[in-house]
Design an enzyme around this catalytic site. Structure first.
Site, PDB file in Angstrom:
ATOM      1  N   GLU A  29     -21.091 -16.213 -25.645  1.00 40.79           N
ATOM      2  CA  GLU A  29     -19.949 -16.599 -26.489  1.00 40.79           C
ATOM      3  C   GLU A  29     -18.765 -15.714 -26.122  1.00 40.79           C
ATOM      4  O   GLU A  29     -18.888 -14.488 -26.021  1.00 40.79           O
ATOM      5  CB  GLU A  29     -20.249 -16.459 -27.986  1.00 40.79           C
ATOM      6  N   ASP A 104      -7.099 -18.419 -28.382  1.00 44.78           N
ATOM      7  CA  ASP A 104      -5.634 -18.487 -28.262  1.00 44.78           C
ATOM      8  C   ASP A 104      -4.941 -19.195 -29.424  1.00 44.78           C
ATOM      9  O   ASP A 104      -4.276 -20.222 -29.231  1.00 44.78           O
ATOM     10  CB  ASP A 104      -5.266 -19.221 -26.949  1.00 44.78           C
ATOM     11  N   ASP A 140      -8.385 -26.116 -32.800  1.00 41.61           N
ATOM     12  CA  ASP A 140      -7.729 -26.895 -33.866  1.00 41.61           C
ATOM     13  C   ASP A 140      -6.328 -27.320 -33.424  1.00 41.61           C
ATOM     14  O   ASP A 140      -5.561 -27.823 -34.223  1.00 41.61           O
ATOM     15  CB  ASP A 140      -7.654 -26.060 -35.157  1.00 41.61           C
ATOM     16  N   THR A 176     -17.138 -21.597 -37.965  1.00 43.63           N
ATOM     17  CA  THR A 176     -16.641 -20.227 -37.754  1.00 43.63           C
ATOM     18  C   THR A 176     -15.512 -19.912 -38.750  1.00 43.63           C
ATOM     19  O   THR A 176     -14.992 -20.797 -39.426  1.00 43.63           O
ATOM     20  CB  THR A 176     -16.097 -20.015 -36.326  1.00 43.63           C
ATOM     21  N   GLU A 179     -12.396 -21.784 -37.885  1.00 43.82           N
ATOM     22  CA  GLU A 179     -12.578 -23.216 -38.144  1.00 43.82           C
ATOM     23  C   GLU A 179     -12.337 -23.479 -39.643  1.00 43.82           C
ATOM     24  O   GLU A 179     -11.583 -24.393 -40.008  1.00 43.82           O
ATOM     25  CB  GLU A 179     -14.010 -23.599 -37.748  1.00 43.82           C
TER      26      GLU A 179
HETATM   27  C1  LIG Z   1      -8.646 -17.056 -33.031  1.00 40.37           C
HETATM   28  S1  LIG Z   1      -9.909 -15.892 -32.826  1.00 40.37           S
HETATM   29  C2  LIG Z   1     -11.373 -16.864 -33.065  1.00 40.37           C
HETATM   30  C3  LIG Z   1     -12.541 -16.029 -33.474  1.00 40.37           C
HETATM   31  C4  LIG Z   1     -13.853 -16.789 -33.661  1.00 40.37           C
HETATM   32  N1  LIG Z   1     -14.299 -17.376 -32.409  1.00 40.37           N
HETATM   33  C5  LIG Z   1     -13.731 -17.836 -34.718  1.00 40.37           C
HETATM   34  O1  LIG Z   1     -13.748 -19.038 -34.380  1.00 40.37           O
HETATM   35  O2  LIG Z   1     -13.605 -17.459 -35.905  1.00 40.37           O
HETATM   36  C6  LIG Z   1      -9.918 -15.608 -31.051  1.00 40.37           C
HETATM   37  C7  LIG Z   1     -10.801 -14.432 -30.689  1.00 40.37           C
HETATM   38  O3  LIG Z   1     -10.873 -14.354 -29.274  1.00 40.37           O
HETATM   39  C8  LIG Z   1     -10.696 -13.001 -28.852  1.00 40.37           C
HETATM   40  N2  LIG Z   1     -10.127 -13.076 -27.500  1.00 40.37           N
HETATM   41  C9  LIG Z   1      -8.876 -13.478 -27.157  1.00 40.37           C
HETATM   42  N3  LIG Z   1      -8.702 -13.468 -25.834  1.00 40.37           N
HETATM   43  C10 LIG Z   1      -9.882 -13.039 -25.305  1.00 40.37           C
HETATM   44  C11 LIG Z   1     -10.332 -12.788 -23.968  1.00 40.37           C
HETATM   45  N4  LIG Z   1      -9.526 -12.989 -22.931  1.00 40.37           N
HETATM   46  N5  LIG Z   1     -11.590 -12.340 -23.793  1.00 40.37           N
HETATM   47  C12 LIG Z   1     -12.407 -12.120 -24.859  1.00 40.37           C
HETATM   48  N6  LIG Z   1     -12.031 -12.324 -26.144  1.00 40.37           N
HETATM   49  C13 LIG Z   1     -10.790 -12.776 -26.355  1.00 40.37           C
HETATM   50  C14 LIG Z   1      -9.787 -12.409 -29.897  1.00 40.37           C
HETATM   51  O4  LIG Z   1      -9.892 -11.006 -29.980  1.00 40.37           O
HETATM   52  C15 LIG Z   1     -10.291 -13.102 -31.161  1.00 40.37           C
HETATM   53  O5  LIG Z   1     -11.354 -12.378 -31.766  1.00 40.37           O
END
Ligand SMILES: C[S@@+](CC[C@H](N)C(=O)[O-])C[C@H]1O[C@@H](n2cnc3c(N)ncnc32)[C@H](O)[C@@H]1O
Length: 326
Positions: A29, A104, A140, A176, A179
């Site tokens: 993941e 993102d 989304d 999540t 989500e």
């Molecule tokens: C909008 S959050 C979504 C978190 C979770 N997947 C959820 O659906 O609740 C995006 C997550 O991706 C991580 N993230 C962003 N760019 C990343 C990268 N290049 N490599 C690893 N993690 C990254 C951020 O730190 C953040 O925790």
């Protein structure tokens, strides 16, 4: 207690047998946020080993604490960007599933360079999947879904596992944090599912470490005189951006340490490059140190070369004698 893992304290590439007590198919993941989906994967897929890559230290700590409390042994979070993990930690054809949930959230066309779903990162992911492996992406943002669909569809080695570009629902799927937030704020989810098919995946061998970079030079100026002349500077060499930040001296030992930040497309590192005297008068070695567990990448070789070139520039009689660089 779980050992805290990051991209610099694990082996390159990863040794799965050192991470998990039992060898099982690997699920990855990327960007696991609060870690609940990662833990759900570990609990509902005991037949698999789960790896999570995340850039946020806060998210890392949350996930590590939860995994510790639950005493799960088939899941390991690693503090690493997806780009570093894909290029340096994962070998081709070793992953059965990639899960990416709501990446993102600040998606804008102008954020192109930092976007997770872009052709080179998707090519790497595809090459890391085993034949028949799956890549699932949830977002989304409809524009993100459109762009991701286009990028994934254009990647050799992948084909859409759904009849439509995306599904609006995936029954039984764990919801999540992002989500749930999207639903509360009136946005819908788009789920893209692609399968690693029989066609050739992009060729992308894991980027391995190279030998420790060093060079020998001759300089009439000693370490203290060099440090006195030092000014912070930036050098661009190939794809590496090198910032020489500060210089420190140990006059008693005639040593100088140069603090550097080296940014490469797949990794950023912050360490010291050391100048120390050799037995022969006015001769020095310039070498990378392991400080901060820095790895000898191509960019590190270029950083040692940049320090050597700067020293050689400081006096008309100074010169590089021999290099052990790429
Ligand atoms: C909008 S959050 C979504 C978190 C979770 N997947 C959820 O659906 O609740 C995006 C997550 O991706 C991580 N993230 C962003 N760019 C990343 C990268 N290049 N490599 C690893 N993690 C990254 C951020 O730190 C953040 O925790």
């Amino acid at each position: 207690m779980l050992k805290k893992l990051n991209y610099l304290n694990v082996s390159w590439p990863l040794d799965f047998t050192a991470l998990f007590p039992v060898a099982r198919p690997i699920i990855v993941e990327i960007g696991f946020g609060n870690g609940n989906y990662l833990i759900h994967l570990a609990q509902t897929r005991p037949d698999c080993n789960i790896l999570g890559f995340e850039v946020s230290s806060q998210s890392m700590t949350k996930a590590e604490n939860k995994i510790d409390r639950l005493k799960l042994t088939n899941v390991r979070p690693i503090h690493s960007s997806a780009e570093t993990a894909l290029a340096h930690l994962l070998e081709p054809e070793t992953v059965t599933e990639f899960h990416i949930n709501f990446p993102d959230p600040w998606f804008k066309k102008r954020h192109h360079r930092r976007r997770l779903i872009k052709p080179d990162t998707v090519a790497l992911m595809t090459s890391r999947l085993i034949r028949g492996g799956m890549l699932t992406l949830a977002t989304d943002i409809v524009e993100y879904a459109e762009l991701a669909h286009e990028t994934l569809s254009n990647t050799s080695g992948l084909s859409n596992a759904l009849e439509h570009p995306w599904a609006r629902q995936m029954p039984g799927r764990f919801c999540t944090k992002y989500e749930a937030k999207a639903y509360r704020e009136g946005r819908r989810a788009h789920f893209l599912v692609f399968r690693r098919d029989e066609t050739a995946a992009p060729h992308a061998p894991v980027i391995k470490e190279v030998a420790m970079p060093h060079l020998f030079l001759h300089s009439p100026l000693n370490a203290a005189e060099l440090v006195e002349r030092f000014e912070a500077q930036r050098v661009r060499d190939g794809e590496a951006h090198i910032a020489l930040l500060r210089a420190y001296v140990d006059a008693r030992r005639d040593e100088a340490a140069f603090e550097v930040v080296v940014e490469e497309p797949t990794i950023d590192q912050h360490t010291m490059i050391l100048l120390s005297p050799r037995a022969e008068a006015n001769q020095y070695i310039v070498k990378m140190t392991n400080l901060g567990k820095a790895r000898p990448t191509d960019g590190m070789h270029r950083a040692v070369a940049a320090v050597g070139a700067w020293v050689a520039d400081q006096h008309p009689e100074a010169a590089i004698m021999e290099t052990k660089l790429r």
